[in-house]
Design a protein around this motif. Structure first.
Motif, PDB file in Angstrom:
ATOM      1  N   ILE A 168      -6.559  -2.009  -3.777  1.00 49.65           N
ATOM      2  CA  ILE A 168      -5.352  -2.144  -2.948  1.00 49.65           C
ATOM      3  C   ILE A 168      -5.610  -1.596  -1.545  1.00 49.65           C
ATOM      4  CG2 ILE A 168      -2.937  -1.475  -2.696  1.00 49.65           C
ATOM      5  CD1 ILE A 168      -3.355  -3.365  -5.010  1.00 49.65           C
ATOM      6  N   LYS A 169      -6.235  -0.443  -1.480  1.00 48.41           N
ATOM      7  CA  LYS A 169      -6.537   0.167  -0.181  1.00 48.41           C
ATOM      8  C   LYS A 169      -7.477  -0.716   0.640  1.00 48.41           C
ATOM      9  CE  LYS A 169      -8.462   4.439   1.783  1.00 48.41           C
ATOM     10  NZ  LYS A 169      -9.082   5.755   1.453  1.00 48.41           N
ATOM     11  N   TRP A 170      -8.460  -1.282  -0.019  1.00 47.75           N
ATOM     12  CA  TRP A 170      -9.424  -2.180   0.642  1.00 47.75           C
ATOM     13  C   TRP A 170      -8.718  -3.404   1.206  1.00 47.75           C
ATOM     14  CZ3 TRP A 170     -11.198  -7.175  -0.627  1.00 47.75           C
ATOM     15  CH2 TRP A 170     -12.383  -7.573   0.014  1.00 47.75           C
ATOM     16  N   CYS A 171      -7.801  -3.980   0.450  1.00 52.51           N
ATOM     17  CA  CYS A 171      -7.046  -5.148   0.922  1.00 52.51           C
ATOM     18  C   CYS A 171      -6.200  -4.808   2.136  1.00 52.51           C
ATOM     19  CB  CYS A 171      -6.147  -5.678  -0.197  1.00 52.51           C
ATOM     20  SG  CYS A 171      -7.029  -6.484  -1.543  1.00 52.51           S
ATOM     21  N   ASN A 172      -5.506  -3.674   2.074  1.00 51.52           N
ATOM     22  CA  ASN A 172      -4.655  -3.278   3.199  1.00 51.52           C
ATOM     23  C   ASN A 172      -5.476  -3.070   4.463  1.00 51.52           C
ATOM     24  OD1 ASN A 172      -2.341  -3.387   1.640  1.00 51.52           O
ATOM     25  ND2 ASN A 172      -2.330  -1.205   1.174  1.00 51.52           N
ATOM     26  N   ARG A 173      -6.669  -2.507   4.306  1.00 51.07           N
ATOM     27  CA  ARG A 173      -7.506  -2.217   5.476  1.00 51.07           C
ATOM     28  C   ARG A 173      -8.150  -3.492   6.032  1.00 51.07           C
ATOM     29  NH1 ARG A 173     -10.669   1.067   3.233  1.00 51.07           N
ATOM     30  NH2 ARG A 173     -12.600  -0.134   3.071  1.00 51.07           N
ATOM     31  N   HIS A 174      -8.613  -4.376   5.171  1.00 53.31           N
ATOM     32  CA  HIS A 174      -9.344  -5.554   5.627  1.00 53.31           C
ATOM     33  C   HIS A 174      -8.445  -6.733   5.987  1.00 53.31           C
ATOM     34  CE1 HIS A 174     -12.749  -3.354   3.924  1.00 53.31           C
ATOM     35  NE2 HIS A 174     -13.542  -4.176   4.595  1.00 53.31           N
ATOM     36  N   PHE A 175      -7.315  -6.853   5.310  1.00 54.42           N
ATOM     37  CA  PHE A 175      -6.469  -8.025   5.512  1.00 54.42           C
ATOM     38  C   PHE A 175      -5.180  -7.709   6.272  1.00 54.42           C
ATOM     39  CE2 PHE A 175      -8.367  -9.146   1.146  1.00 54.42           C
ATOM     40  CZ  PHE A 175      -9.553  -9.585   1.739  1.00 54.42           C
ATOM     41  N   GLY A 176      -4.971  -6.441   6.616  1.00 50.33           N
ATOM     42  CA  GLY A 176      -3.774  -6.075   7.349  1.00 50.33           C
ATOM     43  C   GLY A 176      -2.516  -6.114   6.512  1.00 50.33           C
ATOM     44  N   TRP A 177      -2.657  -6.063   5.188  1.00 46.99           N
ATOM     45  CA  TRP A 177      -1.485  -6.067   4.318  1.00 46.99           C
ATOM     46  C   TRP A 177      -0.863  -4.681   4.268  1.00 46.99           C
ATOM     47  CZ3 TRP A 177      -4.056  -8.891  -0.445  1.00 46.99           C
ATOM     48  CH2 TRP A 177      -4.335 -10.215  -0.087  1.00 46.99           C
ATOM     49  N   GLU A 178       0.298  -4.603   3.673  1.00 46.55           N
ATOM     50  CA  GLU A 178       0.975  -3.319   3.461  1.00 46.55           C
ATOM     51  C   GLU A 178       1.431  -3.245   2.007  1.00 46.55           C
ATOM     52  OE1 GLU A 178       4.067  -2.812   6.309  1.00 46.55           O
ATOM     53  OE2 GLU A 178       2.716  -2.883   8.032  1.00 46.55           O
ATOM     54  N   LEU A 179       0.495  -3.484   1.107  1.00 49.30           N
ATOM     55  CA  LEU A 179       0.813  -3.451  -0.319  1.00 49.30           C
ATOM     56  C   LEU A 179       1.043  -2.015  -0.772  1.00 49.30           C
ATOM     57  CD1 LEU A 179      -1.906  -5.926  -1.667  1.00 49.30           C
ATOM     58  CD2 LEU A 179       0.467  -6.435  -1.093  1.00 49.30           C
ATOM     59  N   PRO A 180       2.061  -1.766  -1.590  1.00 48.26           N
ATOM     60  CA  PRO A 180       2.260  -0.415  -2.129  1.00 48.26           C
ATOM     61  C   PRO A 180       1.137  -0.060  -3.097  1.00 48.26           C
ATOM     62  CG  PRO A 180       3.745  -1.964  -3.201  1.00 48.26           C
ATOM     63  CD  PRO A 180       3.070  -2.724  -2.095  1.00 48.26           C
ATOM     64  N   ASN A 181       0.610   1.150  -2.976  1.00 53.92           N
ATOM     65  CA  ASN A 181      -0.513   1.578  -3.819  1.00 53.92           C
ATOM     66  C   ASN A 181      -0.001   2.533  -4.896  1.00 53.92           C
ATOM     67  OD1 ASN A 181      -2.963   2.278  -4.944  1.00 53.92           O
ATOM     68  ND2 ASN A 181      -3.997   2.533  -2.990  1.00 53.92           N
ATOM     69  N   GLY A 182       0.561   1.955  -5.945  1.00 51.41           N
ATOM     70  CA  GLY A 182       1.088   2.780  -7.029  1.00 51.41           C
ATOM     71  C   GLY A 182       0.011   3.514  -7.791  1.00 51.41           C
ATOM     72  N   PHE A 183      -1.218   2.981  -7.787  1.00 45.47           N
ATOM     73  CA  PHE A 183      -2.311   3.631  -8.514  1.00 45.47           C
ATOM     74  C   PHE A 183      -2.656   4.974  -7.880  1.00 45.47           C
ATOM     75  CE2 PHE A 183      -2.975  -0.989  -8.999  1.00 45.47           C
ATOM     76  CZ  PHE A 183      -2.818  -1.077 -10.376  1.00 45.47           C
TER      77      PHE A 183
END
Length: 326
Positions: free
Chosen positions: A200-215
């Motif tokens: 999730i963190k990798w996606c947010n950093r590389h794709f500019g997403w703001e997905l919640p990281n519940g893990f």
């Protein structure tokens, strides 16, 4: 070739590969692509995570399956040598457990509730799932259910034995602690959460997403880890005495009959590894990976070296590299 010439960085190359892999989104005129990427009238900045990126043909969609994006995440970690091969296997195990316990998810629809449910079930998962009583094809959910039934049956039998006067309440507690099905440890739970949270963190950093990281939010705290560490049972004196007074150390019949008393003492790995672990306090993996080059003399004292200097050696942390006098 352009990457090797320094004309194109790896990130841009990966985005281009993904873009051309999506023929419908990538095709068409520049005008149609501009229309696709333009925000709709009345759209707000606080729309669903990843929604602003979904119409950009250069980036993957948050509607893609978790497994698909997770594969890219793992491949990137291996490409840049951020992980060893063992970590790759652990990462795929974490995804397997998540999909078996929680179910299939798209990367953009994973909630805090999913992550918390996953953590809760991991804490109930037998430590040796996939082996013994819990060997495959039994899945994680079935293993959790079976372990609970085994523990319930154990408590019932011990309670009946106490009522019949066959054992004391103290003996009941001791046997309950020793015979209850061991579950995944706190560090193992956090390891699985970290792999999925890392994606999730990798996606947010590389794709500019703001997905919640519940893990990341539900991983066990340092206090909980310390508490779990204190619960780990050490071998008792009588258990150590029974081990080192066995025919393995006092003499056995032969290499194939080591449990039978005799006059043969075979000083191989079965003999030396338990002795070295007891003497040094080293981890099982650390002792088993030793080579003759790890036995050395330091200022007149013979020692063993715990390190990752050889290709097939590794240590848990940098601080675990050490010299132990013999």
């Amino acid at each position: 070739e352009t990457v090797e010439l320094g004309e194109l960085d790896e990130g841009t190359r990966a985005r281009l590969a993904r873009r051309h892999g999506r023929s419908h989104a990538a095709g068409g005129s520049d005008a149609s692509r501009a229309t696709a990427t333009a925000p709709e009238a009345g759209a707000t900045a606080d729309c669903a995570p990843g929604a602003q990126q979904d119409d950009d043909p250069r980036l993957p969609s948050a509607d893609r399956p978790l497994r698909e994006i997770y594969g890219q995440f793992v491949d990137q970690k291996m490409l840049h040598k951020a992980w060893k091969e063992e970590a790759k296997d652990d990462a795929w195990l974490a995804l397997y457990l998540f999909e078996e316990i929680v179910g299939l998810r798209k990367i953009g629809e994973i909630t805090h509730a999913d992550a918390f449910h996953f953590r809760t079930k991991l804490e109930q998962l037998p430590k040796y799932h996939g082996k013994g009583h819990f060997k495959r094809p039994m899945g994680p959910r079935e293993a959790i259910k079976k372990a609970g039934a085994m523990d319930a049956e154990l408590r019932h039998c011990l309670d009946a034995a106490v009522e019949a006067g066959e054992i004391t309440p103290e003996e009941r507690e001791r046997r309950l602690e020793a015979e209850t099905v061991p579950r995944c440890g706190a560090k193992t739970v956090n390891k699985h959460l970290d792999y999925l949270g890392g994606c999730i963190k990798w996606c947010n950093r590389h794709f500019g997403w703001e997905l919640p990281n519940g893990f990341a939010a539900t991983r066990l705290s340092k206090r909980e880890l310390r508490r779990a560490g204190r619960r780990r049972r050490a071998m008792k004196s009588e258990e150590l005495k029974r081990l080192f007074e066995s025919p393995l150390f006092t003499g056995c019949l032969s290499e194939d009959r080591r449990s039978k008393p005799g006059k043969v003492i075979l000083k191989d790995s079965f003999y030396w590894v338990p002795l070295l672990i007891a003497f040094t306090g080293g981890r099982l993996e650390e002792i088993c990976q030793l080579t003759t080059s790890d036995v050395l003399e330091v200022e007149g004292i013979w020692c063993i070296r715990i390190s990752d200097e050889n290709d097939d050696q590794e240590v848990k942390t940098e601080a675990a590299q050490r010299i132990i006098p013999l």
